[in-house]
Scaffold this active site. Structure first.
Site, PDB file in Angstrom:
ATOM      1  NE  ARG A   1      -4.047  -2.009   0.269  1.00 40.34           N
ATOM      2  CZ  ARG A   1      -4.279  -3.194   0.117  1.00 40.34           C
ATOM      3  NH1 ARG A   1      -2.763  -3.754  -0.724  1.00 40.34           N
ATOM      4  NH2 ARG A   1      -5.176  -3.875   0.144  1.00 40.34           N
TER       5      ARG A   1
ATOM      6  CD  GLU B   1      -5.882   0.622   2.621  1.00 39.21           C
ATOM      7  OE1 GLU B   1      -6.633   1.003   1.979  1.00 39.21           O
ATOM      8  OE2 GLU B   1      -5.312  -0.555   2.971  1.00 39.21           O
TER       9      GLU B   1
ATOM     10  CB  SER C   1      -8.645  -1.994   4.369  1.00 36.47           C
ATOM     11  OG  SER C   1      -8.770  -3.447   3.846  1.00 36.47           O
TER      12      SER C   1
HETATM   13  N1  EPU Z   1     -10.236 -11.143  10.277  1.00 36.80           N
HETATM   14  C1  EPU Z   1     -11.346 -11.268  11.242  1.00 36.80           C
HETATM   15  N2  EPU Z   1     -12.276 -10.394  11.581  1.00 36.80           N
HETATM   16  C2  EPU Z   1     -12.445  -9.345  10.843  1.00 36.80           C
HETATM   17  C3  EPU Z   1     -11.769  -9.383   9.644  1.00 36.80           C
HETATM   18  C4  EPU Z   1     -10.796 -10.187   9.237  1.00 36.80           C
HETATM   19  O1  EPU Z   1     -11.021 -12.136  12.013  1.00 36.80           O
HETATM   20  O2  EPU Z   1     -13.238  -8.694  11.142  1.00 36.80           O
HETATM   21  C5  EPU Z   1      -9.490 -12.203   9.953  1.00 36.80           C
HETATM   22  C6  EPU Z   1      -9.988 -12.848   8.587  1.00 36.80           C
HETATM   23  O3  EPU Z   1     -10.698 -14.023   9.171  1.00 36.80           O
HETATM   24  C7  EPU Z   1      -8.762 -13.405   8.080  1.00 36.80           C
HETATM   25  C8  EPU Z   1      -7.667 -12.177   8.227  1.00 36.80           C
HETATM   26  O4  EPU Z   1      -8.547 -11.419   9.317  1.00 36.80           O
HETATM   27  O5  EPU Z   1      -7.876 -14.494   8.776  1.00 36.80           O
HETATM   28  C9  EPU Z   1      -7.631 -11.277   6.920  1.00 36.80           C
HETATM   29  O6  EPU Z   1      -8.726 -11.063   6.395  1.00 36.80           O
HETATM   30  P1  EPU Z   1      -9.102 -10.887   5.043  1.00 36.80           P
HETATM   31  O7  EPU Z   1      -8.709 -12.058   4.212  1.00 36.80           O
HETATM   32  O8  EPU Z   1     -10.338 -10.425   5.049  1.00 36.80           O
HETATM   33  O9  EPU Z   1      -8.317  -9.623   4.433  1.00 36.80           O
HETATM   34  P2  EPU Z   1      -7.530  -8.366   5.338  1.00 36.80           P
HETATM   35  O10 EPU Z   1      -6.436  -8.249   5.881  1.00 36.80           O
HETATM   36  O11 EPU Z   1      -8.963  -7.908   6.004  1.00 36.80           O
HETATM   37  C10 EPU Z   1      -6.711  -7.335   2.870  1.00 36.80           C
HETATM   38  C11 EPU Z   1      -6.693  -6.081   2.113  1.00 36.80           C
HETATM   39  C12 EPU Z   1      -7.932  -5.761   1.671  1.00 36.80           C
HETATM   40  C13 EPU Z   1      -8.043  -6.997   0.471  1.00 36.80           C
HETATM   41  C14 EPU Z   1      -7.922  -8.417   1.243  1.00 36.80           C
HETATM   42  C15 EPU Z   1      -7.949  -9.431   0.212  1.00 36.80           C
HETATM   43  C16 EPU Z   1      -5.176  -4.604   3.703  1.00 36.80           C
HETATM   44  C17 EPU Z   1      -5.359  -3.384   4.660  1.00 36.80           C
HETATM   45  N3  EPU Z   1      -6.494  -5.060   3.099  1.00 36.80           N
HETATM   46  O12 EPU Z   1      -7.691  -7.206   3.837  1.00 36.80           O
HETATM   47  O13 EPU Z   1      -7.793  -4.691   0.643  1.00 36.80           O
HETATM   48  O14 EPU Z   1      -9.235  -6.869  -0.387  1.00 36.80           O
HETATM   49  O15 EPU Z   1      -6.948  -8.339   1.969  1.00 36.80           O
HETATM   50  O16 EPU Z   1      -6.559  -9.610  -0.164  1.00 36.80           O
HETATM   51  O17 EPU Z   1      -4.275  -5.040   3.268  1.00 36.80           O
HETATM   52  C18 EPU Z   1      -8.302  -2.237   0.783  1.00 36.80           C
HETATM   53  O18 EPU Z   1      -7.067  -2.197   0.878  1.00 36.80           O
HETATM   54  O19 EPU Z   1      -9.255  -1.412   0.984  1.00 36.80           O
HETATM   55  C19 EPU Z   1      -8.724  -3.798   0.950  1.00 36.80           C
HETATM   56  C20 EPU Z   1     -10.062  -4.008   1.024  1.00 36.80           C
END
Ligand code: EPU
Length: 339
Positions: free
Chosen positions: A166, A335, A239
């Site tokens: 990012r 972010e 995010s």
């Molecule tokens: N999780 C939780 N609770 C929550 C949210 C997430 O326990 O409320 C856990 C999930 O179960 C999972 C882990 O956290 O084990 C990661 O969650 P997820 O795969 O949904 O991805 P993320 O880390 O929340 C990142 C990016 C997203 C992108 C997704 C998929 C960042 C800041 N965010 O989200 O990007 O779509 O991975 O690759 O890196 C964005 O930047 O706006 C964005 C949506």
């Protein structure tokens, strides 16, 4: 003179949080000439210039005392083709997801994992957008930016963009570079990335045994739609926090009291933690105060239920940051760009 400059324009339609602040001046740039005209106007009238794309990574906390220039230039073209690869050039104002769909429809793959990300082509390199195991840098060829200090055009190759998680040189040098068009290196023969999170499983559930890039795009759209609110119905900026990088020692310490910690070890020995998991553990998921809240299905996403101000959202974000720091010793970085 084709640039239309308006005064006192509400920016509510131009930021996906749906925050209602006013721009002192507002214009849309449809061409390089419009951009240059806006720069000249800003210099002549000694007013700041704030360039926006789709407004999907913005938190506006006050009226903007500047000329807000929305990039609205359109156009997509193949500039080079050989050995099953194509270089595709897209203007900064192209909306991202329709561009991805257009490439897939033309048989070009590479962007499918980045389906349904809000925003525009020109904003994508700013924070090196990424999802489901692919980042913009993986499909990036080069871009053309205007140097706001000298007025000259400059081409940036991949290493010159200093892409990180990012992050990019364009984010590091705010206000310097105005991205006009971006070139992508796409392929007519697909190399699919299915190993991140639930992608492969979702394809199996859909009965897809030999996935094409279009199948992958559909699966990712389905996954995203389930967890991430559509800004048209619920204001948000995706995010809100980056997933923090911490030392292996800190990750191990947190795991002692929280065995379920979601953590991804990095090549450099650091560990990336799932910020959404930390925020959920701290009890914030689904929290709402007034119209500012934490999404019920994804704790990493702050939402505006209607009339929240940018200040309300910022206050909530700061409370979450302080709480996560106190509980886990982890600093969360926002972010979106803050104004
Ligand atoms: N999780 C939780 N609770 C929550 C949210 C997430 O326990 O409320 C856990 C999930 O179960 C999972 C882990 O956290 O084990 C990661 O969650 P997820 O795969 O949904 O991805 P993320 O880390 O929340 C990142 C990016 C997203 C992108 C997704 C998929 C960042 C800041 N965010 O989200 O990007 O779509 O991975 O690759 O890196 C964005 O930047 O706006 C964005 C949506």
């Amino acid at each position: 003179m084709s640039l239309q400059i308006q005064s006192g324009v509400s920016l509510k339609p131009f930021n996906t949080f749906g925050v209602d602040v006013r721009a002192r001046l507002f214009a849309e740039a449809h061409s390089d000439a419009d951009v240059r005209e806006a720069l000249a106007y800003a210099a002549e009238h000694k007013v700041e210039l704030l360039v926006i794309g789709g407004g999907s990574n913005l938190l506006l906390t006050r009226d903007i005392d500047a000329l807000v220039l929305r990039m609205a230039s359109r156009g997509v073209r193949i500039t080079h083709e050989d050995c099953g690869m194509a270089v595709v050039e897209a203007e900064a104002g192209e909306p991202w997801h329709p561009f991805v769909q257009d490439m897939l429809a033309q048989g070009l793959s590479g962007l499918e994992n980045l389906s349904l990300i809000p925003g525009t082509v020109g904003a994508a390199p700013m924070q090196n957008i990424g999802a489901y195991g692919v980042e913009l840098k993986d499909v990036f060829h080069s871009l053309i930016a205007l140097d706001r200090q000298t007025g000259e055009l400059r081409e940036f190759t991949l290493p010159e963009c200093a892409f990180g998680y990012r992050d990019s040189i364009f984010k590091q040098q705010p206000g310097r570079w105005l991205i006009l068009r971006v070139r992508f290196r796409l392929s007519f023969s697909a190399t699919l990335h299915l190993d991140y999170g639930p992608v492969r499983q979702r394809l199996q559930e859909q009965g897809v045994t030999e996935p094409t890039p279009i199948h992958v795009s559909r699966a990712i759209c389905a996954i995203r739609s389930e967890k991430l609110p559509d800004p048209v119905t619920l204001g948000n900026a995706g995010s809100f926090f980056k997933n923090p990088l911490v030392s292996a020692e800190l990750a191990a310490r947190i795991r002692e009291s929280h065995p379920g910690l979601v953590a991804y070890p990095q090549a450099d020995g650091q560990v990336k933690l799932a910020a959404g998991w930390l925020i959920e553990q701290a009890g914030w998921k689904g929290f709402r105060e007034g119209d500012a809240g934490v999404h019920q299905l994804q704790a990493l996403v702050l939402v505006n239920y209607g009339a929240a101000s940018g200040r309300d959202l910022l206050n909530l974000a700061q409370r979450i940051q302080a709480d996560i720091h106190e509980r886990f010793g982890v600093s969360l970085e926002m972010e979106p760009n803050l104004y």
